[in-house]
Design a protein around this motif. Structure first.
Motif, PDB file in Angstrom:
ATOM      1  N   ASP A  67      38.676  44.902  37.294  1.00 48.36           N
ATOM      2  CA  ASP A  67      39.797  44.767  36.609  1.00 48.36           C
ATOM      3  C   ASP A  67      41.003  43.730  37.131  1.00 48.36           C
ATOM      4  O   ASP A  67      40.651  43.387  38.132  1.00 48.36           O
ATOM      5  N   GLY A  68      41.611  43.688  36.198  1.00 52.37           N
ATOM      6  CA  GLY A  68      42.576  42.511  36.448  1.00 52.37           C
ATOM      7  C   GLY A  68      42.267  41.114  35.627  1.00 52.37           C
ATOM      8  O   GLY A  68      41.042  40.955  35.389  1.00 52.37           O
ATOM      9  N   TRP A  94      41.325  29.650  42.177  1.00 54.89           N
ATOM     10  CA  TRP A  94      40.935  30.677  41.287  1.00 54.89           C
ATOM     11  C   TRP A  94      41.529  32.061  41.880  1.00 54.89           C
ATOM     12  O   TRP A  94      41.158  32.392  43.117  1.00 54.89           O
ATOM     13  N   HIS A  95      42.157  32.954  40.946  1.00 56.00           N
ATOM     14  CA  HIS A  95      42.496  34.386  41.733  1.00 56.00           C
ATOM     15  C   HIS A  95      42.548  35.716  40.390  1.00 56.00           C
ATOM     16  O   HIS A  95      42.600  35.162  39.222  1.00 56.00           O
ATOM     17  N   VAL A  96      42.294  36.559  40.919  1.00 54.22           N
ATOM     18  CA  VAL A  96      42.557  37.796  40.352  1.00 54.22           C
ATOM     19  C   VAL A  96      42.908  38.818  41.153  1.00 54.22           C
ATOM     20  O   VAL A  96      42.625  38.994  42.394  1.00 54.22           O
ATOM     21  N   LYS A  97      44.012  39.674  40.644  1.00 58.11           N
ATOM     22  CA  LYS A  97      44.412  40.723  41.214  1.00 58.11           C
ATOM     23  C   LYS A  97      43.968  42.072  40.706  1.00 58.11           C
ATOM     24  O   LYS A  97      44.027  42.231  39.514  1.00 58.11           O
ATOM     25  N   GLN A  98      43.322  42.751  41.570  1.00 57.01           N
ATOM     26  CA  GLN A  98      42.750  43.881  41.056  1.00 57.01           C
ATOM     27  C   GLN A  98      43.803  44.924  40.785  1.00 57.01           C
ATOM     28  O   GLN A  98      44.586  45.248  41.623  1.00 57.01           O
ATOM     29  N   GLY A 102      45.679  46.479  43.795  1.00 53.51           N
ATOM     30  CA  GLY A 102      46.680  45.358  44.024  1.00 53.51           C
ATOM     31  C   GLY A 102      45.934  44.187  44.784  1.00 53.51           C
ATOM     32  O   GLY A 102      46.688  43.300  45.260  1.00 53.51           O
ATOM     33  N   ILE A 103      44.788  44.574  45.435  1.00 54.99           N
ATOM     34  CA  ILE A 103      44.127  43.484  46.211  1.00 54.99           C
ATOM     35  C   ILE A 103      43.731  42.030  45.605  1.00 54.99           C
ATOM     36  O   ILE A 103      43.480  42.309  44.468  1.00 54.99           O
ATOM     37  N   SER A 104      44.139  41.038  45.968  1.00 59.70           N
ATOM     38  CA  SER A 104      43.767  39.656  45.314  1.00 59.70           C
ATOM     39  C   SER A 104      42.653  39.312  45.816  1.00 59.70           C
ATOM     40  O   SER A 104      42.485  38.995  47.182  1.00 59.70           O
ATOM     41  N   TYR A 105      41.982  38.587  44.946  1.00 55.37           N
ATOM     42  CA  TYR A 105      40.675  37.739  45.574  1.00 55.37           C
ATOM     43  C   TYR A 105      40.891  36.384  45.142  1.00 55.37           C
ATOM     44  O   TYR A 105      41.344  36.150  44.048  1.00 55.37           O
TER      45      TYR A 105
END
Length: 123
Positions: A67-68, A94-98, A102-105
């Motif tokens: 999600d995100g 590259w970023h995604v915030k779950q 709220g964890i960012s990858y």
């Protein structure tokens, strides 16, 4: 007006190159006002899709829940130690915030030298 690179020059590699990027998790990146949508940088949704799909696949391998929205974040060159000789244009990650927790990858073209990520660099 001072020089800035054209937006279409920000991503100068193929989607497959993302497989060589360094991966990180981080709690929490809560100011995403400066995040860019990949399709804005790459010109069209169709051109961005292979990159986004590859980033999603890599994020899923990092335990992302799916999600995100995948985004691009810029880290300016002055944030890095001079010894790394980071290009004057900085680094785009590259970023995604779950959404769920709220964890960012993150996927970075270079190893990030920040203390928070030292666990990822120990091997």
């Amino acid at each position: 007006m001072g020089y800035t690179i054209p937006i279409e020059k920000i991503i100068d590699y193929s989607p497959e190159k993302l497989r060589e990027f360094h991966s990180y998790g981080y709690e929490y990146i809560d100011n995403r006002q400066f995040a860019l949508k990949p399709e804005v940088v790459l010109g069209t949704i169709e051109r961005a899709l292979p990159y986004v799909e590859e980033a999603k696949r890599l994020f899923l391998e990092m335990d992302w829940q799916g999600d995100g929205d995948v985004e691009l974040l810029w880290i300016p060159p002055f944030a890095f130690p001079l010894s790394l000789k980071v290009s004057p244009v900085g680094i785009v990650i590259w970023h995604v915030k779950q959404s769920e927790d709220g964890i960012s990858y993150l996927l970075s073209p270079i190893e990030l030298p920040f203390e928070e990520f030292s666990y990822a660099n120990a091997a």
